[in-house]
Structure formats: structure tokens, C-alpha cells
Design an enzyme around this catalytic site. Structure first.
Site, PDB file in Angstrom:
ATOM      1  N   GLY A  23      73.532  72.311  29.249  1.00 39.28           N
ATOM      2  CA  GLY A  23      74.188  72.974  28.109  1.00 39.28           C
ATOM      3  C   GLY A  23      75.684  72.722  27.983  1.00 39.28           C
ATOM      4  O   GLY A  23      76.376  73.465  27.283  1.00 39.28           O
ATOM      5  N   SER A  24      76.203  71.664  28.604  1.00 39.26           N
ATOM      6  CA  SER A  24      77.657  71.428  28.478  1.00 39.26           C
ATOM      7  C   SER A  24      78.040  71.058  27.044  1.00 39.26           C
ATOM      8  O   SER A  24      79.107  71.432  26.565  1.00 39.26           O
ATOM      9  CB  SER A  24      78.139  70.355  29.471  1.00 39.26           C
ATOM     10  N   ASN A  25      77.169  70.338  26.362  1.00 38.72           N
ATOM     11  CA  ASN A  25      77.471  70.017  24.951  1.00 38.72           C
ATOM     12  C   ASN A  25      77.446  71.278  24.091  1.00 38.72           C
ATOM     13  O   ASN A  25      78.270  71.440  23.197  1.00 38.72           O
ATOM     14  CB  ASN A  25      76.482  68.983  24.402  1.00 38.72           C
ATOM     15  N   LYS A  76      51.457  71.178  19.820  1.00 42.75           N
ATOM     16  CA  LYS A  76      52.853  71.061  19.416  1.00 42.75           C
ATOM     17  C   LYS A  76      53.102  71.667  18.037  1.00 42.75           C
ATOM     18  O   LYS A  76      54.096  72.328  17.799  1.00 42.75           O
ATOM     19  CB  LYS A  76      53.227  69.580  19.413  1.00 42.75           C
ATOM     20  N   MET A 101      64.832  68.362  25.626  1.00 41.50           N
ATOM     21  CA  MET A 101      63.977  67.322  26.206  1.00 41.50           C
ATOM     22  C   MET A 101      62.573  67.309  25.592  1.00 41.50           C
ATOM     23  O   MET A 101      61.582  67.152  26.302  1.00 41.50           O
ATOM     24  CB  MET A 101      63.881  67.515  27.729  1.00 41.50           C
ATOM     25  N   ARG A 102      62.534  67.485  24.293  1.00 45.46           N
ATOM     26  CA  ARG A 102      61.227  67.574  23.642  1.00 45.46           C
ATOM     27  C   ARG A 102      61.316  66.764  22.352  1.00 45.46           C
ATOM     28  O   ARG A 102      62.321  66.844  21.646  1.00 45.46           O
ATOM     29  CB  ARG A 102      60.983  69.048  23.321  1.00 45.46           C
ATOM     30  N   ASN A 118      71.225  64.606  16.710  1.00 49.83           N
ATOM     31  CA  ASN A 118      71.021  64.490  18.159  1.00 49.83           C
ATOM     32  C   ASN A 118      72.182  63.713  18.751  1.00 49.83           C
ATOM     33  O   ASN A 118      72.771  62.863  18.075  1.00 49.83           O
ATOM     34  CB  ASN A 118      69.718  63.747  18.445  1.00 49.83           C
ATOM     35  N   HIS A 120      73.092  61.154  21.923  1.00 49.90           N
ATOM     36  CA  HIS A 120      72.438  60.310  22.926  1.00 49.90           C
ATOM     37  C   HIS A 120      73.522  59.592  23.733  1.00 49.90           C
ATOM     38  O   HIS A 120      74.465  59.042  23.150  1.00 49.90           O
ATOM     39  CB  HIS A 120      71.510  59.304  22.233  1.00 49.90           C
TER      40      HIS A 120
END
Ligand code: GRF
Length: 213
Positions: A23-25, A76, A101-102, A118, A120
Site C-alpha cells: 500500500g505504499s502507492n 469472479k 493482485m487480481r 493501473n 506498473h
């Protein structure tokens, strides 16, 4: 004013950040948001993992946490339907994936078309996947970086909003490179969110994020 096919600006956006781990972002985004680095407001953190350290950060920062257990659903789509219902209750306009992570299915991505970003940790399209920093380091690249992109139905392949590059020095080991990448991420993600929320833009040929104001 946004023209036909254009998106934005969206200055009152209600923003949810999706996390699975550290969770640093998330923390950097919340702090930047409070310093007005981008408009709108982070109103919610969504997690899929009750052990995520991100939850502790959210508590400290006073951001509500929504945990939906993916294993409690048959498939899902059922899980994502619940997520979608909750996000509507929270009136969320923009979703920021930050170490989530999904892989979101086309069903969910279509519900928030062009409204999911997102981050990356590589210069996409190089080094897609979950171990991008290590893969780039082991490959021996001299330059690497981070990418903020719009999430489409593919994995790590939506239109690129912003990238930042950095040099890999002779002295770097994997740990020092990771630290540099994360520092860059914490800066670039907020800049990308600001672009998306304050400018008028469109996606050309399903691929290019183009500013049009
Ligand atoms: C970041 O490197 C991000 O690029 C990737 O997952 C990592 C999450 O780190 N998608 P954190 O949880 O924000 O610290």
C-alpha cells in the site's frame, strides 16, 4: 469542454484505490491528494486480502476500507458484481489500482470503461506481469521505469497515460532498484491522475491516450 468522444475534466471525482499488499502507492496518493496534487477525493480503499499492510495505512490516514473476500463467491463475476454494487453506493467515479493482485474481468472493466488506472513498475510493453522489477533487473536493462495506463480488457496493455524512466546504475542491486522504482511511482501516479481528472482527452484507435484541450 469535452468534445464528442472526449473524456474529462472530472474535478469532483470520488476515487477508490484498490490494493492487495503493502500500500505504499495508496499512502503516497492520499498524501498528494490532501496536498491538492490532483482534484477529487480518495474516499475508499478496496482490498481483497485481510492481511494487507495497506489496511493499516488506511486506518492511520482515516480512509474507509472495504474488504470483499473473493473466496466467498462462486466465481469472479459474482465477486465483481458485489464490488460494483458497493462502488455505486460509494458513488465512485475513478478507480486506481495500486498493487491489486487480481485481474479484473471484461464485465467489470466495461462498467468503468476508461475509469480504471493501473500503475506498473516497468516501461510497458516491456516486462509485463507480477515480477517486472526483478525481470528487468535480471535482463540487464540500463533504463527502466514505471507506467500508468488505463485498464482495458487485456493485462498490462491498456493505453498509456504517463511513463517515467530511470537509469539502472552499476551499483544497483535488486533492492536499491526497487526503492528507486517506488519513489518514481509515488510521483508519477499522482501526476497521471491529475492529467486524467483535469484535462480533456480521448483514446485514439483504442490505443493512444491523447490530450485534446
Ligand atoms: C507497485 O510496484 C506497483 O507498480 C505494482 O505493485 C506494487 C505495489 O506496491 N502494481 P505498493 O503496494 O503500492 O507498495
Amino acid at each position: 469542454m469535452a468534445g464528442k468522444g472526449n473524456t474529462g475534466p472530472l474535478k469532483d471525482a470520488r476515487i477508490a484505490v484498490f490494493c492487495s499488499g503493502n500500500g505504499s502507492n495508496f499512502e503516497a496518493l492520499v498524501k498528494k491528494n490532501r496536498r491538492l496534487a490532483f482534484p477529487g477525493r480518495i474516499v475508499l480503499m478496496v482490498v481483497d486480502n485481510p492481511g494487507a499492510y495497506a489496511i493499516e495505512r488506511a486506518r492511520r490516514l482515516g480512509v474507509p476500507v472495504l474488504y470483499v473476500d473473493p473466496l466467498a463467491y462462486e466465481n469472479k463475476q459474482e465477486y465483481e458484481k458485489t464490488l460494483y454494487k458497493e462502488l455505486r453506493l460509494w458513488k465512485v467515479d475513478l478507480i486506481l489500482l495500486a498493487g491489486f493482485m487480481r485481474i479484473l474481468s471484461p464485465f467489470f472493466v466495461r462498467k468503468y470503461k476508461n475509469r480504471i488506472l493501473n500503475i506498473h513498475p516497468s516501461l510497458l510493453p516491456s516486462f509485463k506481469g507480477a515480477s517486472a522489477i526483478r525481470d528487468a533487473f535480471e535482463y540487464g536493462v540500463k533504463v527502466t521505469g514505471v507506467t500508468v495506463h488505463i485498464v482495458n480488457e487485456g493485462v498490462d496493455e491498456g493505453p498509456i497515460v504517463l511513463q517515467g524512466a530511470l537509469k539502472v546504475s552499476e551499483d544497483d542491486d535488486l533492492m536499491s532498484l526497487e526503492a528507486k522504482i517506488h519513489r518514481l511511482e509515488h510521483r508519477i501516479y499522482a501526476e497521471a491522475v491529475n492529467l486524467v481528472l483535469t484535462r480533456s482527452w480521448k483514446i485514439v484507435k483504442g490505443r493512444k491516450f491523447v490530450l485534446c484541450d
